[in-house]
Write a protein that holds these residues in place. Structure first.
Motif, PDB file in Angstrom:
ATOM      1  N   SER A  90       0.850  -1.196   0.000  1.00 24.27           N
ATOM      2  CA  SER A  90       0.000   0.000   0.000  1.00 24.27           C
ATOM      3  C   SER A  90       0.880   1.239   0.000  1.00 24.27           C
ATOM      4  N   TYR A  91       0.370   2.280  -0.618  1.00 26.76           N
ATOM      5  CA  TYR A  91       1.046   3.567  -0.680  1.00 26.76           C
ATOM      6  C   TYR A  91       0.062   4.652  -0.246  1.00 26.76           C
ATOM      7  N   GLU A  92       0.617   5.686   0.384  1.00 20.92           N
ATOM      8  CA  GLU A  92      -0.230   6.820   0.780  1.00 20.92           C
ATOM      9  C   GLU A  92       0.541   8.101   0.519  1.00 20.92           C
ATOM     10  N   VAL A  93      -0.104   9.003  -0.191  1.00 27.65           N
ATOM     11  CA  VAL A  93       0.521  10.278  -0.515  1.00 27.65           C
ATOM     12  C   VAL A  93      -0.454  11.398  -0.181  1.00 27.65           C
ATOM     13  N   ASN A  94       0.121  12.586   0.169  1.00 28.23           N
ATOM     14  CA  ASN A  94      -0.666  13.798   0.402  1.00 28.23           C
ATOM     15  C   ASN A  94      -0.371  14.766  -0.731  1.00 28.23           C
ATOM     16  N   ILE A  95      -1.409  15.333  -1.258  1.00 26.16           N
ATOM     17  CA  ILE A  95      -1.248  16.230  -2.389  1.00 26.16           C
ATOM     18  C   ILE A  95      -2.132  17.446  -2.191  1.00 26.16           C
ATOM     19  N   GLN A 167      -0.423 -16.113 -17.005  1.00 25.75           N
ATOM     20  CA  GLN A 167      -0.074 -14.739 -16.646  1.00 25.75           C
ATOM     21  C   GLN A 167      -0.401 -14.504 -15.168  1.00 25.75           C
ATOM     22  N   LEU A 168       0.624 -14.140 -14.401  1.00 26.44           N
ATOM     23  CA  LEU A 168       0.459 -13.901 -12.967  1.00 26.44           C
ATOM     24  C   LEU A 168       0.401 -12.401 -12.691  1.00 26.44           C
ATOM     25  N   SER A 169      -0.280 -12.005 -11.606  1.00 25.96           N
ATOM     26  CA  SER A 169      -0.449 -10.576 -11.262  1.00 25.96           C
ATOM     27  C   SER A 169      -0.542 -10.406  -9.749  1.00 25.96           C
ATOM     28  N   SER A 170      -0.367  -9.150  -9.331  1.00 26.45           N
ATOM     29  CA  SER A 170      -0.565  -8.749  -7.923  1.00 26.45           C
ATOM     30  C   SER A 170      -1.085  -7.312  -7.902  1.00 26.45           C
ATOM     31  N   THR A 171      -1.599  -6.907  -6.737  1.00 22.77           N
ATOM     32  CA  THR A 171      -2.186  -5.562  -6.607  1.00 22.77           C
ATOM     33  C   THR A 171      -1.615  -4.846  -5.386  1.00 22.77           C
ATOM     34  N   CYS A 172      -1.749  -3.545  -5.443  1.00 19.43           N
ATOM     35  CA  CYS A 172      -1.428  -2.698  -4.280  1.00 19.43           C
ATOM     36  C   CYS A 172      -2.450  -1.577  -4.226  1.00 19.43           C
ATOM     37  N   THR A 173      -2.520  -0.955  -3.048  1.00 15.19           N
ATOM     38  CA  THR A 173      -3.487   0.124  -2.824  1.00 15.19           C
ATOM     39  C   THR A 173      -2.737   1.437  -2.670  1.00 15.19           C
ATOM     40  N   VAL A 174      -3.174   2.440  -3.389  1.00 14.93           N
ATOM     41  CA  VAL A 174      -2.601   3.785  -3.312  1.00 14.93           C
ATOM     42  C   VAL A 174      -3.676   4.720  -2.776  1.00 14.93           C
ATOM     43  N   THR A 175      -3.377   5.368  -1.621  1.00 13.99           N
ATOM     44  CA  THR A 175      -4.316   6.313  -1.010  1.00 13.99           C
ATOM     45  C   THR A 175      -3.811   7.726  -1.265  1.00 13.99           C
ATOM     46  N   VAL A 176      -4.632   8.529  -1.895  1.00 12.18           N
ATOM     47  CA  VAL A 176      -4.277   9.915  -2.221  1.00 12.18           C
ATOM     48  C   VAL A 176      -5.133  10.836  -1.351  1.00 12.18           C
TER      49      VAL A 176
END
Length: 695
Positions: A90-95, A167-176
């Protein structure tokens, strides 16, 4: 898909004949690789697993069978068995809300990226991923960010590899997180407060201005900043209430009603953060959207809207202004020792509202001046003395008051500073006029110091000159300076010596001083001889001698008294009981008369009155008292002016002398004069002493 080459050791493990890998790596004679086989990594089996069938025979040129070693190559093929992994789940950024659509934030992945979902659904906003490298993607957006529409977006990002079969995959969460920007201007909504101030007041809050702002409370985009227009004299100031965001209008300098009873001001309000707004005008299929931006770079530029303003009026209330001295501080110069009755200065003051001003004196420590209450004329009433304790660096300060006739009266304060110029009006004087010196066979010295209260050039250094017959006895060495030495020659005897010393200042003015020098024998050599200590000891011995002499005199008086009593040869003694009333004292006896004869002179209290008869008896108690008075009067008359003993004078120490002050005797002298009438009331028991002391 990736191909990995491994050694034949893997093939042996799979059940195919092989040789050591070291034999393969080093080429030897008659070694050949005759065929290749393939197998996928992580092949499930069953094992042993047959890769293929191969028949061979080795012959030489003569067609003879020879022994040799043959090699077989086995290739292990890679399969898609590794899922792409993000550096973080997971990622979190402030903008900031004011960030334009050309800016970006990044998230790392593997191979291809795509946005699966965005929560909540954006309006006038679109997020997308731009792949930059093999495993690097950048999240960007088109349109406008709005904190009011959504303060946070959650983006689900997928990374998928390019496997041929799987085909393999993965996910992540980005919070803005969208931080609020200053896209709302503060607006005035009202005002409270009196809006009035008394002239002469300062640092007084006269108005509170209310504003509204839709941005986040407490942030820089909400906090208000107020600006004043029209305050040409800089008499006002604005502050912001940190809790309510209200603007507080203060009067920071005194206002004058006569100058302007009304003060009109224009007050504007803004925010700490600059204004910014964004609006989508159109969407393009490729590239950035068409947006309209106000107050920031990028897009179509528009000027920010004008700040909200409010017109206010401050009313000045008239009060009785105090008179103002012009100038408030005056400086005058006067000579030292200026006589009384001299004019120094005249006070002036202004008051546009007063018809009459009265001048009064304030602080005058030495009470040197006076002021005319009507004209303000300042005159000396005492001599101005520069050496006074109230003078500081030749300056003397006096304060004055000017009182108008207003209701209530107002008072102004002014100061007069008098600078005193020094003149030569003081003569030099000696610090000590009494000196002690030791008797010696060699010349000895004593220090003498002079002081002049006048300053330069009227003071020292001084010239010292001895006057009188001092040749060969006394001299000064040196004769010039502030402190010099008095030199005593060896032929000066012990005792008291009175000298005259004349001291001259730099201008030639002089003063003659009496100098008392005591020369005495010193037990030891002393840096500071003290002859007074020796004199005090001698005086104490004199007091003891006087006491012994007094006791001897009392013993002699007692012996005389006994001899007088024995010479009378009385056989009987009659003592008066003291209760005679108005009767005469009983004095006759029936025995033989006395042999004690006495002849007394008649005294001047009357011709028909005798104090004492030849028979030795008094006629009355009054006669007895009168007789005693005459006897004591004659004794005191004879003793008047007679020195009872030749004693050395007792030198008493000066105040503060610790050496001899403890040796002083307490002396009590009554203030009332001696009443001779007391001698009439001594009583009949004093007759015996009177008969002894009679002339």
């Amino acid at each position: 898909m990736e191909t990995v080459f491994l050694s034949l050791l893997v093939v042996l493990w799979l059940g195919i004949p092989s040789v050591l890998s070291s034999d393969i790596l080093h080429r030897q004679k008659r070694h050949w690789i005759i065929d290749s086989f393939q197998i996928e990594e992580e092949h499930p089996g069953p094992f042993p697993y047959v890769l293929g069938t191969m028949t061979f025979e080795a012959r030489d040129k003569s067609n003879n069978i020879v022994e040799t070693k043959l090699g077989v190559e086995v290739r292990v093929q890679d399969i898609n068995d590794n899922t792409p992994i993000f550096q973080s789940s997971s990622y979190e950024v402030n903008i900031q809300e004011s960030v334009s659509q050309d800016s970006s934030n990044t998230a790392n992945g593997t191979f291809d990226f795509q946005i699966v979902s965005v929560t909540p659904e954006p309006k006038d906003l679109e997020f997308f991923i731009e792949k930059e490298y093999l495993n690097l993607g950048t999240i960007k957006f088109k349109g406008c960010l709005s904190h009011e529409k959504a303060d946070k977006y959650t983006i689900l990002v997928e990374a998928k590899d390019r496997g041929e079969k799987v085909q393999l995959s993965s996910t992540c969460t980005v919070t803005v997180n969208i931080e609020d920007g200053n896209n709302h201007m503060p607006v005035f909504t009202g005002q409270t407060g009196p809006g009035t101030v008394k002239e002469g007041e300062e640092n007084v809050c006269v108005l509170r201005l209310q504003v509204s702002d839709e941005d986040s409370v407490g942030s820089a985009t909400w906090r208000a900043i107020y600006t004043i227009q029209g305050d040409t004299s800089n008499n006002f100031r604005m502050t912001t209430d940190p809790k309510t965001n209200e603007g507080l209008l203060y009067v920071k300098k005194q206002l004058d009603f006569e100058e302007a009873p009304l003060r009109n001001l224009s007050i504007s309000v803004g925010n700490e953060a600059p204004f910014y707004s964004c609006r989508v005008k159109g969407r393009r299929a490729t590239g950035s959207w068409d947006v309209e931006i106000t107050g920031a770079a990028g897009g179509t530029q528009l000027s920010p809207p004008p700040p909200s303003t409010r017109q206010v009026t401050v009313r000045v209330v008239d009060v009785n202004d105090p008179p103002v001295f012009t100038p408030a501080v005056k400086h005058v110069t006067a000579e030292d020792n200026l006589a009384a009755g001299q004019h120094l200065e005249t006070l002036t003051s202004t008051d546009r509202e007063a018809n009459n001003i009265v001048y009064l004196k304030g602080e005058d420590p030495a009470d040197w001046v006076t002021v005319d209450s009507k004209t303000g004329k300042i005159t000396t009433v005492k001599i101005l003395y520069r050496e006074s304790q109230y003078i500081v660096e030749d300056v003397y300060k006096v304060t004055f008051y000017a009182v108008d006739d207003g209701k209530p009266p107002a008072t102004g304060t002014g100061t007069l500073i008098i600078h005193l110029i020094d003149v030569n009006n003081n003569l030099p004087f000696l610090v000590h006029t009494q000196l002690d010196m030791c008797l010696s066979e060699e010349p000895s010295v004593a220090n003498i110091t002079a002081i002049d209260l006048d300053g330069d050039p009227y003071g020292g250094p001084f010239n010292f000159e001895l006057r009188g017959d001092v040749q060969g006895k006394w001299r000064m060495d040196p004769q010039h300076g502030y402190s010099v030495n008095l030199v005593k020659e060896s032929n000066v005897y012990a005792g008291h010596h009175d000298l005259q010393l004349e001291v001259f200042d730099r201008q030639g003015q002089s003063a003659v001083h009496n100098l008392t020098v005591t020369v005495c024998n010193c037990a030891t050599e002393q840096a500071m001889p003290n002859c007074r200590h020796r004199r005090a000891t001698g005086s104490r011995m004199g007091v003891g001698a006087i006491g012994i002499l007094s006791i001897c005199m009392l013993l002699m008086l007692g012996a005389l008294l006994m001899a007088s009593l024995l010479s009378c040869k009385r056989e009987q003694v009659f003592v008066d009981s003291g209760d005679s009333g108005e009767n005469l004292i009983v004095s006759h006896t029936e025995s033989i008369g006395t042999d004690c004869k006495s002849s007394m002179m008649r005294q001047g209290w009357g011709t028909d009155r005798y104090l004492y008869e030849s028979e030795g008896a008094f006629r009355s108690e009054e006669d007895a008292s009168s007789f005693r008075f005459v006897i004591l009067s004659n004794v005191l008359h004879q003793a008047k002016g007679v020195e009872l003993g030749d004693y050395a004078p007792h030198p008493y120490a000066k105040e503060g002398d610790e050496d001899t002050s403890s040796q002083l005797d307490a002396i009590s002298i009554p203030e009332d004069p001696f009443d001779t009438g007391m001698l009439h009331d001594l009583g009949f028991k004093f007759d015996t002493l009177a008969s002894i002391c009679r002339p």
